[in-house]
Scaffold this motif. Sequence first.
Motif, PDB file in Angstrom:
ATOM      1  N   ARG A  31      50.153  44.373  35.276  1.00 31.47           N
ATOM      2  CA  ARG A  31      49.233  44.063  34.185  1.00 31.47           C
ATOM      3  C   ARG A  31      48.043  43.242  34.669  1.00 31.47           C
ATOM      4  N   TYR A  32      48.284  42.322  35.595  1.00 32.64           N
ATOM      5  CA  TYR A  32      47.229  41.427  36.060  1.00 32.64           C
ATOM      6  C   TYR A  32      46.271  42.095  37.032  1.00 32.64           C
ATOM      7  N   ALA A  33      46.795  42.951  37.908  1.00 30.55           N
ATOM      8  CA  ALA A  33      45.977  43.503  39.000  1.00 30.55           C
ATOM      9  C   ALA A  33      44.729  44.233  38.495  1.00 30.55           C
ATOM     10  N   PRO A  34      44.834  45.137  37.502  1.00 32.67           N
ATOM     11  CA  PRO A  34      43.614  45.829  37.036  1.00 32.67           C
ATOM     12  C   PRO A  34      42.588  44.868  36.458  1.00 32.67           C
ATOM     13  N   TYR A  35      43.054  43.867  35.724  1.00 34.63           N
ATOM     14  CA  TYR A  35      42.127  42.898  35.123  1.00 34.63           C
ATOM     15  C   TYR A  35      41.380  42.115  36.203  1.00 34.63           C
ATOM     16  N   PHE A  36      42.123  41.570  37.162  1.00 34.13           N
ATOM     17  CA  PHE A  36      41.491  40.790  38.227  1.00 34.13           C
ATOM     18  C   PHE A  36      40.541  41.663  39.055  1.00 34.13           C
ATOM     19  N   GLN A  37      40.908  42.902  39.267  1.00 35.51           N
ATOM     20  CA  GLN A  37      40.053  43.794  40.049  1.00 35.51           C
ATOM     21  C   GLN A  37      38.743  44.080  39.311  1.00 35.51           C
ATOM     22  N   ARG A  38      38.823  44.281  37.992  1.00 33.31           N
ATOM     23  CA  ARG A  38      37.600  44.496  37.206  1.00 33.31           C
ATOM     24  C   ARG A  38      36.702  43.271  37.253  1.00 33.31           C
ATOM     25  N   GLN A  39      37.298  42.107  37.134  1.00 31.90           N
ATOM     26  CA  GLN A  39      36.509  40.874  37.177  1.00 31.90           C
ATOM     27  C   GLN A  39      35.832  40.705  38.530  1.00 31.90           C
ATOM     28  N   ALA A  40      36.560  41.030  39.606  1.00 26.80           N
ATOM     29  CA  ALA A  40      35.987  40.906  40.940  1.00 26.80           C
ATOM     30  C   ALA A  40      34.848  41.897  41.143  1.00 26.80           C
ATOM     31  N   SER A  41      35.018  43.100  40.622  1.00 22.05           N
ATOM     32  CA  SER A  41      33.992  44.137  40.796  1.00 22.05           C
ATOM     33  C   SER A  41      32.721  43.803  40.033  1.00 22.05           C
TER      34      SER A  41
ATOM     35  N   ASN B 265      51.517  42.512  59.608  1.00 22.92           N
ATOM     36  CA  ASN B 265      51.174  43.502  58.590  1.00 22.92           C
ATOM     37  C   ASN B 265      50.143  42.931  57.619  1.00 22.92           C
ATOM     38  N   SER B 266      49.044  43.660  57.420  1.00 28.73           N
ATOM     39  CA  SER B 266      47.999  43.211  56.500  1.00 28.73           C
ATOM     40  C   SER B 266      48.217  43.826  55.126  1.00 28.73           C
ATOM     41  N   PHE B 267      47.834  43.061  54.098  1.00 28.75           N
ATOM     42  CA  PHE B 267      48.039  43.511  52.721  1.00 28.75           C
ATOM     43  C   PHE B 267      46.721  43.471  51.952  1.00 28.75           C
ATOM     44  N   GLU B 268      46.623  44.331  50.927  1.00 32.24           N
ATOM     45  CA  GLU B 268      45.359  44.536  50.216  1.00 32.24           C
ATOM     46  C   GLU B 268      45.316  43.783  48.883  1.00 32.24           C
ATOM     47  N   ASN B 269      44.128  43.231  48.615  1.00 32.93           N
ATOM     48  CA  ASN B 269      43.896  42.610  47.320  1.00 32.93           C
ATOM     49  C   ASN B 269      44.078  43.621  46.195  1.00 32.93           C
ATOM     50  N   PHE B 270      44.702  43.168  45.117  1.00 25.51           N
ATOM     51  CA  PHE B 270      44.890  43.918  43.875  1.00 25.51           C
ATOM     52  C   PHE B 270      45.867  45.086  44.021  1.00 25.51           C
ATOM     53  N   LYS B 271      46.138  45.493  45.226  1.00 28.37           N
ATOM     54  CA  LYS B 271      47.190  46.483  45.455  1.00 28.37           C
ATOM     55  C   LYS B 271      48.505  45.781  45.779  1.00 28.37           C
ATOM     56  N   ASP B 272      48.427  44.726  46.581  1.00 27.61           N
ATOM     57  CA  ASP B 272      49.626  44.004  47.009  1.00 27.61           C
ATOM     58  C   ASP B 272      49.653  42.540  46.576  1.00 27.61           C
ATOM     59  N   LEU B 273      48.503  41.961  46.324  1.00 24.57           N
ATOM     60  CA  LEU B 273      48.462  40.535  45.998  1.00 24.57           C
ATOM     61  C   LEU B 273      47.260  40.211  45.124  1.00 24.57           C
TER      62      LEU B 273
ATOM     63  N   MET C 160      47.813  23.383  42.666  1.00 24.84           N
ATOM     64  CA  MET C 160      48.561  24.186  43.629  1.00 24.84           C
ATOM     65  C   MET C 160      48.002  25.600  43.710  1.00 24.84           C
ATOM     66  N   MET C 161      47.930  26.114  44.913  1.00 20.98           N
ATOM     67  CA  MET C 161      47.531  27.501  45.134  1.00 20.98           C
ATOM     68  C   MET C 161      48.647  28.435  44.675  1.00 20.98           C
ATOM     69  N   MET C 162      48.270  29.559  44.047  1.00 20.59           N
ATOM     70  CA  MET C 162      49.286  30.503  43.613  1.00 20.59           C
ATOM     71  C   MET C 162      48.822  31.933  43.848  1.00 20.59           C
ATOM     72  N   LEU C 163      49.666  32.710  44.505  1.00 23.52           N
ATOM     73  CA  LEU C 163      49.446  34.137  44.688  1.00 23.52           C
ATOM     74  C   LEU C 163      50.538  34.901  43.960  1.00 23.52           C
ATOM     75  N   MET C 164      50.138  35.936  43.219  1.00 22.01           N
ATOM     76  CA  MET C 164      51.119  36.869  42.680  1.00 22.01           C
ATOM     77  C   MET C 164      51.203  38.038  43.650  1.00 22.01           C
ATOM     78  N   ILE C 165      52.413  38.420  44.012  1.00 26.36           N
ATOM     79  CA  ILE C 165      52.608  39.448  45.035  1.00 26.36           C
ATOM     80  C   ILE C 165      53.500  40.567  44.499  1.00 26.36           C
ATOM     81  N   ASN C 166      53.437  41.716  45.178  1.00 27.77           N
ATOM     82  CA  ASN C 166      54.341  42.799  44.809  1.00 27.77           C
ATOM     83  C   ASN C 166      55.498  42.869  45.806  1.00 27.77           C
ATOM     84  N   LYS C 167      56.331  43.875  45.642  1.00 27.76           N
ATOM     85  CA  LYS C 167      57.544  43.975  46.450  1.00 27.76           C
ATOM     86  C   LYS C 167      57.235  44.205  47.929  1.00 27.76           C
ATOM     87  N   ASN C 168      56.091  44.837  48.223  1.00 32.23           N
ATOM     88  CA  ASN C 168      55.738  45.075  49.631  1.00 32.23           C
ATOM     89  C   ASN C 168      55.593  43.759  50.390  1.00 32.23           C
ATOM     90  N   VAL C 169      54.852  42.821  49.807  1.00 30.85           N
ATOM     91  CA  VAL C 169      54.663  41.531  50.453  1.00 30.85           C
ATOM     92  C   VAL C 169      55.965  40.738  50.470  1.00 30.85           C
TER      93      VAL C 169
END
Length: 524
Positions: free
Chosen positions: A221-231, A115-123, A247-256
């Motif tokens: 709270r983080y996802a919209p900010y990171f998405q704006r910065q990426a855009s 299963n593939s997951f989307e940036n800023f929507k899932d991680l 250390m590498m760190m990913l924030m994930i949602n419940k789907n992941v």
Amino acid sequence: MKKLILLWCVSLIITSCGTSTKSTAPVSKSKNDLSPVKYASTITSEELKDMLFTYASDEFEGRETGEKGQKLAVEYLKTQYQQMGIASPLGENYFQEVPLEKQKVAEAQLNVNGNSFENFKDLIAVAVSESVDMSIKEIVYVGYGIDGDNYSDYKNIDVKGKIVLAKAGEPLDAEGNFITSGDKKDTKWTNGRQSLSSKSQAAMENGAKGLLYLDENLFSRYAPYFQRQASSGSAGRLSLKSKEDSMMMLMINKNVASALHSEIMDDSNAKVINTNLNLSIENNSINVSSENVVAFIEGSEKPEEIIVLSAHLDHEGVKNEKVYNGADDDGSGTVAILEIAEAFKTAQLAGNGPKRSILFLHVTGEEKGLLGSRHYTDNDPIFPLQNTVANLNIDMIGRTDPKRKEGNRNYVYLIGSDKLSSDLHNLSEEVNKKYTNVELDYTYNDENDPNRYYYRSDHYNFAKNNVPVIFYFNGTHADYHKHTDTPDKIEYDLLENRTRLVFHTAWEIANREGRIVVDKATEQ
């Protein structure tokens, strides 16, 4: 070489005449004339003004960390020390390199069990020090990801070199209290961004190479900010590069999280989870070079014991075509350190050099998050911190605080003097009474101060390592962090007296018989 010639002349006058500009009795006495008054008199408003009108001029372009103006600033400081004949502890090099990076949002490609997951929507790729391309067959689930004194999710499980999965929150006892604290108040494991920092630190200290962190509230709270910065494609805030890869760190949602562990919300027991996880992340960060400036006078009797005098050399740069000169912040502290260095060098040339060593430390990146001082204390202390007797830090001592309605204008805010050492606090008070009679204001030393100034300047990186500190500060004003913070607004008589206060305090610490006693050490 003008300053060097002046220094030698002052030294010759002192040694031949032995006169003093003040009749106040000195704190330190020995068979030599160790009265610091004559050396303090070399600290003058005229020299402070002359240097500050150069250092805080438009030529230095606001001294933005890593930019041209900051490079001009460090060269200026280097030249000043060379002309005074004050060496660097690094040999011929006066610069301590501070490796920084300007982070750009990294986009991750994640597939879990097909299963593939989307940036800023899932991680969100929150932290990555290098590009990643990995396929792994197992991760380690560590429940809440807590590693405390009376509760640990890392007990009896090995996470070294592994990717760990943790979730937000912490366990409660039968009465609804947090197990880690025994009460209902949020702890560092529960409280928003602090919990993210605490749990990532716990994973790192246990040897994990990556953290997948489930926190639905923070994610939203983080996802919209990171998405704006990426855009926007813009680079983010400067950060300090660790000597080791972080250390590498990913924030994930419940789907992941559910794809990795279907019962994650109900299960808090640590375990190894078999999975098929494919992850690739491209690190788009930009390397930035910057420098601390260091100069050194070796102690005559106890050279291994170090007093650090610090001020930050950087400011805000150029914004909207306006130069942010930073005359008070912290040009005032910078030129104060130079004048104090001259006073100590004058004493040394007269045969009365300090018994303990003095490190003059001009740090970069303070405005970006105390980066230069953190590099010194955390990554590359030139002298061992256990040998560092005290840090006297100067950040804004050239103006007055319009909010201060009581007392006279000859004041300075002192912060931190009693936090770790009653000895240092008492010494500071006694020295001031004997020599400078500045009104010492402890308003911002209050533990409940909402401004939290104790944590906001470079002394804090020493204090967190149990090095006693004093932070000298005049308070903020209408020109704070504005292009109007210019050298013509500095009150040079106050700058002179405050600088002499720091010199006298440093002198007594350097020449007293016993080392400053730390009687309030904090747990590290």
